[in-house]
Write a protein that holds these residues in place. Sequence first.
Motif, short mmCIF file in Angstrom:
data_model
loop_
_atom_site.label_atom_id
_atom_site.label_comp_id
_atom_site.label_asym_id
_atom_site.label_seq_id
_atom_site.Cartn_x
_atom_site.Cartn_y
_atom_site.Cartn_z
N GLU A 182 1.02 -8.26 -4.25
CA GLU A 182 -0.27 -8.12 -4.92
C GLU A 182 -1.19 -7.15 -4.17
O GLU A 182 -2.08 -6.55 -4.76
N ALA A 183 -0.97 -6.99 -2.87
CA ALA A 183 -1.81 -6.11 -2.06
C ALA A 183 -1.43 -4.64 -2.23
O ALA A 183 -2.18 -3.77 -1.83
N GLY A 184 -0.28 -4.38 -2.81
CA GLY A 184 0.15 -2.99 -3.00
C GLY A 184 1.64 -2.85 -2.84
O GLY A 184 2.35 -3.80 -2.53
N ARG A 185 2.10 -1.63 -3.04
CA ARG A 185 3.52 -1.34 -2.95
C ARG A 185 3.97 -1.39 -1.49
O ARG A 185 3.20 -1.09 -0.58
N PRO A 186 5.24 -1.73 -1.25
CA PRO A 186 5.71 -1.90 0.13
C PRO A 186 5.77 -0.61 0.95
O PRO A 186 5.43 -0.63 2.13
N LEU A 187 6.18 0.50 0.36
CA LEU A 187 6.30 1.72 1.15
C LEU A 187 4.94 2.21 1.67
O LEU A 187 4.84 2.55 2.86
N PRO A 188 3.89 2.23 0.88
CA PRO A 188 2.59 2.60 1.44
C PRO A 188 2.13 1.63 2.54
O PRO A 188 1.49 2.04 3.51
N TRP A 189 2.48 0.35 2.41
CA TRP A 189 2.16 -0.63 3.45
C TRP A 189 2.86 -0.25 4.75
O TRP A 189 2.25 -0.24 5.81
N LEU A 190 4.13 0.10 4.66
CA LEU A 190 4.90 0.52 5.83
C LEU A 190 4.36 1.83 6.40
O LEU A 190 4.23 1.98 7.62
N CYS A 191 4.03 2.77 5.53
CA CYS A 191 3.47 4.05 5.98
C CYS A 191 2.14 3.86 6.70
O CYS A 191 1.85 4.56 7.68
N ALA A 192 1.33 2.93 6.22
CA ALA A 192 0.05 2.66 6.89
C ALA A 192 0.28 2.13 8.30
O ALA A 192 -0.43 2.52 9.24
N ILE A 193 1.26 1.26 8.46
CA ILE A 193 1.58 0.75 9.80
C ILE A 193 2.00 1.91 10.69
O ILE A 193 1.54 2.04 11.83
N ALA A 194 2.87 2.78 10.17
CA ALA A 194 3.35 3.92 10.95
C ALA A 194 2.22 4.87 11.30
O ALA A 194 2.08 5.30 12.46
N ARG A 195 1.40 5.20 10.32
CA ARG A 195 0.29 6.11 10.55
C ARG A 195 -0.69 5.55 11.58
O ARG A 195 -1.08 6.23 12.53
N ASN A 196 -1.05 4.29 11.40
CA ASN A 196 -2.01 3.67 12.32
C ASN A 196 -1.46 3.60 13.74
O ASN A 196 -2.18 3.84 14.71
#
Length: 183
Positions: free
Chosen positions: A68-82
Amino acid sequence: MRDDAVLAGLLQAIARQDQAALRKLYDLTAPQLYGVILRIQRDRSGAEDVLQDVYLRVWQAAGSYTPEAGRPLPWLCAIARNRAIDVIRRKGEVQGPVREDGEDWLERLADPSDSEASLLSRDALRACLARLDPAHRDCVVLAYCQGYSREELAQRYERPVNTIKTWLHRALASLKGCLEVVS
């Protein structure tokens, strides 16, 4: 393109401590996450270290992911970017917004495979960014592509931090709405 349901299922399995699911997730997503990290880190050895740390964080935080919070790949990309930005900040290497080689920041963020979907996404993002006020657009780019903090943006634009927060919030809301219509 990776199937969201597959990635979400792998994250659920990882939350249950399934090591095979982590290996599968790594196989499916490591090239793209490495590309995100490398565009920020710019050092292959350092980017590889950050990538390993990202998957350790995914192992620890997989239970916090919800579809519900969003798609999984953008979630993973955010972790990587941060994580990549954190490492650069710790080293004191945050770079300015203008690249000497003139490389377009959108090109740096694109999927390294340059798939058709990536090109379409990049074009949609470019079109939606063009609709934003130039100062707001630049703030978003500096914050999310160059790792600038709100305080650094406030200094750069000679505005209060709360104004920068408002700019970022409104710009991201506009981008989200635009991308939903375009995609």
